[in-house]
Motif scaffolding. Structure first.
Motif: not given
Ligand code: CTP
Ligand code: MG
Length: 241
Positions: A11, A15, A24, A85, A87, A111
């Motif tokens: 999480a 976002g 997000k 940095d 996922r 998400a």
């Molecule tokens: N996530 C995470 N650490 C990161 C990037 C993403 O924990 N450095 C998590 C997000 O919080 C999300 C999940 O991985 O629950 C799926 O990623 P995504 O939908 O791409 O979310 P975001 O990276 O936050 O969105 P965006 O790519 O639009 O910035």
């Protein structure tokens, strides 16, 4: 496969595609943070005894307070750790917080707040029945083209091929793993992959798909939030009548 089941919820993303605002996972859906919906969705599954939430590195205390203040079941444990940095890095940090006796791990995107409990339980059941790696997925509505990506956003892109749609699946979460398998994948695989199952594939682990659910979609762009609000409103109306 027997033994305790834990869920890791990355999480820590910003976002960016959802537009400016809070991270997000902390944005509201039906008046409740998206993350709280996602945690509840995991805790609804009987087998899940522990949830590890991977929060933005500068938001651990805020996320802890949020989870303590939202009436989650006290019979189950919720840990909060700082994310990274990417996922992949966030999932790795979540895995590091699991107790030694954890046998099965679910990895679930914060998400995807509206995943039904039936989907979570189908993933757990498939791992229990012996699959080392399980992903829920749905057939595609759109035909998919492979292209040569254009260097500029609006330039036309040459089509390279059209995979047969009937053989394609859109992958969701929670993805379920034997804990030793996912730990090994995270140790050995370097380089970017967009999901945990992709890492398992890289080390030669067989991955299977079970039916996902249309309500397990990922809140990615502003329109997804509109859809999520509508799904939640429909559920709440169904509960009342
Ligand atoms: N996530 C995470 N650490 C990161 C990037 C993403 O924990 N450095 C998590 C997000 O919080 C999300 C999940 O991985 O629950 C799926 O990623 P995504 O939908 O791409 O979310 P975001 O990276 O936050 O969105 P965006 O790519 O639009 O910035
Ligand atoms: Mg992202």
């Amino acid at each position: 496969m027997r033994g305790p089941v834990a869920a890791v919820i990355p999480a820590a993303g910003r976002g960016v595609r959802l537009g400016p605002g809070a991270p997000k996972a902390l944005r509201a859906l039906g008046g409740v943070p998206i993350l709280v919906h996602a945690v509840r969705a995991m805790l609804r599954a009987r087998a899940v005894a522990l949830v590890v939430v991977v929060a933005p590195a500068d938001g651990v205390a805020e996320v802890r307070a949020l989870l303590d203040g939202n009436g989650l079941p006290e019979s189950k444990e919720i840990k909060v750790v700082a994310g990274g940095d990417t996922r992949q890095e966030s999932v790795r940090l979540g895995l590091a917080a699991l107790p030694d006796d954890t046998a099965i791990v679910l990895v679930h995107d914060a998400a995807r707040p509206l995943v039904p409990v039936e989907t979570v339980e189908a993933v757990v059941a498939a791992v229990r029945d012996g699959a080392p790696a399980v992903v829920p997925a749905v057939p595609l509505a759109d035909t998919v083209k492979e292209v040569d990506p254009a260097p500029r956003p609006d330039a036309p892109e040459p089509v390279v091929g059209t995979p047969e749609r009937g053989r394609l699946r859109a992958v969701q979460t929670p993805q379920g793993f034997r804990r030793d398998v996912l730990a090994e994948a995270h140790e050995k695989v370097t380089g970017a992959v967009t999901d945990c199952a992709g890492m398992a594939e890289r080390i030669g682990v067989p991955v299977v798909v079970v039916p996902g659910h249309e309500e397990a979609f990922k809140v990615t762009r502003p329109l997804d939030l509109v859809l999520a609000e509508a799904v939640l409103a429909r559920r709440r109306a169904a509960d009342v009548f």
